[in-house]
Design a protein around this motif. Structure first.
Motif, PDB file in Angstrom:
ATOM      1  N   LYS A  56       0.842  -1.194   0.000  1.00  0.00           N
ATOM      2  CA  LYS A  56       0.000   0.000   0.000  1.00  0.00           C
ATOM      3  C   LYS A  56       0.880   1.247   0.000  1.00  0.00           C
ATOM      4  O   LYS A  56       1.804   1.377   0.799  1.00  0.00           O
ATOM      5  CB  LYS A  56      -0.916   0.002   1.221  1.00  0.00           C
ATOM      6  N   ALA A  57       0.578   2.178  -0.943  1.00  0.00           N
ATOM      7  CA  ALA A  57       1.340   3.420  -1.030  1.00  0.00           C
ATOM      8  C   ALA A  57       0.553   4.423  -1.856  1.00  0.00           C
ATOM      9  O   ALA A  57      -0.493   4.095  -2.416  1.00  0.00           O
ATOM     10  CB  ALA A  57       2.705   3.162  -1.659  1.00  0.00           C
ATOM     11  N   ASP A  58       1.072   5.643  -1.939  1.00  0.00           N
ATOM     12  CA  ASP A  58       0.366   6.645  -2.740  1.00  0.00           C
ATOM     13  C   ASP A  58       0.372   6.285  -4.213  1.00  0.00           C
ATOM     14  O   ASP A  58      -0.592   6.541  -4.936  1.00  0.00           O
ATOM     15  CB  ASP A  58       0.973   8.039  -2.519  1.00  0.00           C
ATOM     16  N   LYS A  59       1.465   5.680  -4.692  1.00  0.00           N
ATOM     17  CA  LYS A  59       1.530   5.181  -6.063  1.00  0.00           C
ATOM     18  C   LYS A  59       2.421   3.954  -6.083  1.00  0.00           C
ATOM     19  O   LYS A  59       3.431   3.886  -5.389  1.00  0.00           O
ATOM     20  CB  LYS A  59       2.042   6.249  -7.031  1.00  0.00           C
ATOM     21  N   GLY A  60       2.009   2.959  -6.870  1.00  0.00           N
ATOM     22  CA  GLY A  60       2.759   1.713  -6.882  1.00  0.00           C
ATOM     23  C   GLY A  60       2.634   0.970  -5.589  1.00  0.00           C
ATOM     24  O   GLY A  60       3.572   0.936  -4.782  1.00  0.00           O
ATOM     25  N   GLY A  61       1.500   0.350  -5.335  1.00  0.00           N
ATOM     26  CA  GLY A  61       1.270  -0.317  -4.059  1.00  0.00           C
ATOM     27  C   GLY A  61       2.276  -1.403  -3.759  1.00  0.00           C
ATOM     28  O   GLY A  61       2.694  -1.575  -2.613  1.00  0.00           O
ATOM     29  N   ALA A  62       2.704  -2.147  -4.796  1.00  0.00           N
ATOM     30  CA  ALA A  62       3.699  -3.197  -4.597  1.00  0.00           C
ATOM     31  C   ALA A  62       5.096  -2.727  -4.963  1.00  0.00           C
ATOM     32  O   ALA A  62       6.052  -2.931  -4.214  1.00  0.00           O
ATOM     33  CB  ALA A  62       3.338  -4.429  -5.421  1.00  0.00           C
ATOM     34  N   VAL A  63       5.206  -2.076  -6.152  1.00  0.00           N
ATOM     35  CA  VAL A  63       6.534  -1.690  -6.652  1.00  0.00           C
ATOM     36  C   VAL A  63       6.469  -0.298  -7.278  1.00  0.00           C
ATOM     37  O   VAL A  63       5.605  -0.028  -8.119  1.00  0.00           O
ATOM     38  CB  VAL A  63       7.048  -2.699  -7.705  1.00  0.00           C
ATOM     39  N   LEU A  64       7.405   0.564  -6.894  1.00  0.00           N
ATOM     40  CA  LEU A  64       7.605   1.855  -7.551  1.00  0.00           C
ATOM     41  C   LEU A  64       8.925   1.802  -8.313  1.00  0.00           C
ATOM     42  O   LEU A  64       9.983   1.567  -7.726  1.00  0.00           O
ATOM     43  CB  LEU A  64       7.645   2.996  -6.538  1.00  0.00           C
ATOM     44  N   VAL A  65       8.843   2.011  -9.631  1.00  0.00           N
ATOM     45  CA  VAL A  65      10.030   2.062 -10.476  1.00  0.00           C
ATOM     46  C   VAL A  65      10.315   3.537 -10.757  1.00  0.00           C
ATOM     47  O   VAL A  65       9.623   4.178 -11.545  1.00  0.00           O
ATOM     48  CB  VAL A  65       9.811   1.291 -11.796  1.00  0.00           C
ATOM     49  N   GLU A  66      11.322   4.078 -10.084  1.00  0.00           N
ATOM     50  CA  GLU A  66      11.598   5.502 -10.236  1.00  0.00           C
ATOM     51  C   GLU A  66      12.225   5.802 -11.605  1.00  0.00           C
ATOM     52  O   GLU A  66      12.583   4.898 -12.361  1.00  0.00           O
ATOM     53  CB  GLU A  66      12.494   5.994  -9.101  1.00  0.00           C
ATOM     54  N   THR A  67      12.345   7.069 -11.918  1.00  0.00           N
ATOM     55  CA  THR A  67      12.776   7.537 -13.238  1.00  0.00           C
ATOM     56  C   THR A  67      14.018   6.807 -13.746  1.00  0.00           C
ATOM     57  O   THR A  67      15.058   6.778 -13.080  1.00  0.00           O
ATOM     58  CB  THR A  67      13.047   9.041 -13.193  1.00  0.00           C
ATOM     59  N   GLY A  68      13.880   6.173 -14.902  1.00  0.00           N
ATOM     60  CA  GLY A  68      14.999   5.513 -15.553  1.00  0.00           C
ATOM     61  C   GLY A  68      15.405   4.176 -14.977  1.00  0.00           C
ATOM     62  O   GLY A  68      16.354   3.551 -15.467  1.00  0.00           O
TER      63      GLY A  68
END
Length: 456
Positions: A56-68
């Protein structure tokens, strides 16, 4: 700690060892954030898989892939994750990021915003082969996926996803901006009503924006999807798309519907260029509007395809005009070597309706193929009703077999009704058509002009 996400800032590969691995965040935090110089690979070990659960998160509940950054997943399941902010219930890919997956299953994920399963920003590359995205929901657009980059998918099943915003688009996929989509062998919906994807517009897919980047669906199935609003039971497109198959593996658009009071395009709604080849578009319904199979306001090309049918998935139906196809006043339509069969309009034009707005006239050129078993129960034109410009060559309107003829009630024109339009017939057979009703005229062709112009 137990309430903190795992940051990946360098290349990392994770494999289960000897058993399936479950990472359960218990709705406390996101599971992975790929940042810095990070590259994350989740990879199966023999027959064992990895499951990401309740992130659970503001975006990408499981995985956030940041820029690049780069995320690769092989035989991974994501369940019951949630994005409370902008979107991406399971995975969020920021600008220029990459996400590649094989044998991916995402289910029960939610986004308060858009992209119930996956959200990708501009210039991203997402490639997913084999798997299923099911029962995901978005409060905005894209019940399963919002695509802002290059989306390449093959052999993916989309079931029971929903974009439930007030004016939502794309029950399974919403693709916008400068994005591109290449989909091969994918299934959107299923044989049961509960398997279909839902949105207000574009029950399965919505393609928006003004980009010229390619959007191609090849040998896909769209079945029992619903647009509860007004446009595109299966597909909504406001830019060019291609829907194609092969002679042995056609794209099929079956039993999709629009539930709104003034719906357009039970199968497909297109306001740009729509190219269809080796496709079957059957059993689609517009309950309160026009274009049971297709509604076009742009350029429409249909080649080697069937619009309607007489088998398990019969003709398309429109409560208004154009049971099979509605070509509006701005449409330029070409139909080649295709069959328009068994469609019904409760208004005009059982198979095809070509419109005019008083200033512009729709244009349709038909070469080869057959119009048969179509019916207009309202004001006429069992096969075709034309206010615009109609050119027909080497075609059969009706037939000599039992029930092959087209039928019109109301004003008549069992085969063709021309109203203040123009029609050119060359090497074309019009036979076996019928009218019913005391005022109906022209079992084959009915010509009407209030303008004293030559129309035939």
């Amino acid at each position: 700690s137990g309430d903190s996400e795992i940051e990946v800032s360098k290349p990392v590969t994770i494999k289960p060892k000897g058993a399936n691995a479950v990472l359960d965040a218990d709705n406390r935090c996101r599971i992975f954030k790929i940042t810095g110089s990070g590259k994350l690979t989740l990879q199966k070990d023999s027959s064992n898989k990895i499951t990401l659960k309740k992130g659970k998160a503001d975006k990408g509940g499981a995985v956030l892939v940041e820029t690049g950054r780069v995320f690769t997943a092989h035989k991974v399941t994501v369940e019951d994750c949630k994005a409370t902010g902008s979107g991406g219930g399971a995975v969020y890919v920021e600008n220029a990021g990459e996400f590649t997956a094989y044998d991916l299953n995402i289910s029960g994920c939610k986004a308060v915003g858009s992209g119930g399963a996956i959200f990708t920003e501009n210039n991203t590359t997402v490639t997913v082969s084999n798997g299923e995205l099911s029962s995901c929901t978005a409060g905005g657009n894209g019940g399963a996926i919002v695509n802002g980059g290059a989306l390449n998918i093959s052999s993916i099943t989309f079931e029971s996803n929903e974009a439930n915003g007030v004016n939502s688009y794309g029950g399974a996929i919403y693709s916008d901006g400068t994005s591109s989509v290449t989909a091969s062998g994918c299934t959107f919906g299923g044989t049961e009503d509960t398997k279909g994807n839902k949105a207000q517009n574009g029950g399965a897919a919505a393609i928006v924006g003004n980009s010229e980047n390619a959007v191609v669906f090849t040998s896909c199935i769209f079945q029992k999807n619903t647009a509860a609003g007004s446009h595109g039971g299966a597909i909504f497109a406001e830019r060019a798309i291609t829907v194609k198959g092969t002679s042995s593996n056609k794209t099929k658009i079956l039993s999709n519907k629009i539930g709104g009071a003034s719906g357009k395009g039970g199968g497909i709604y297109s306001s740009a260029k729509l190219y269809i080849e080796y496709a079957e578009i059957s059993g689609n319904t517009v309950t309160g509007g026009s274009g049971g199979g297709i509604y076009s306001t742009g350029i429409l090309n249909i080649i080697n395809s069937t619009i309607g049918g007489t088998g398990a998935y019969s003709g398309n139906t429109a409560n208004g005009n154009g049971g099979g196809i509605y070509a509006d006043a701005k449409s330029v339509c070409t139909i080649k070597d295709s069959d328009i069969v068994g469609n019904t309009a409760n208004g005009m034009g059982g198979g095809l309706f070509v419109s005019s707005d008083g200033t512009e006239k729709g244009e349709c050129t038909i070469t080869g193929g057959t119009f048969k078993k179509n019916e207009a129960t309202g004001s006429g034109g069992g096969a075709i009703y034309c206010f615009g410009v109609l050119v027909i060559k080497d075609c059969t309107i009706g037939g000599t077999g039992v029930g092959d003829g087209n039928t019109a009630r109301g004003d008549g024109g069992g085969g063709i009704f021309i109203y203040n339009g123009s029609c050119t017939l060359t090497s074309t057979i019009v036979t076996g058509n019928a009218v019913s009703g005391t005022t109906a005229k022209g079992a084959g062709v009915f010509l009407y002009s209030s303008l004293n112009n030559p129309i035939f």
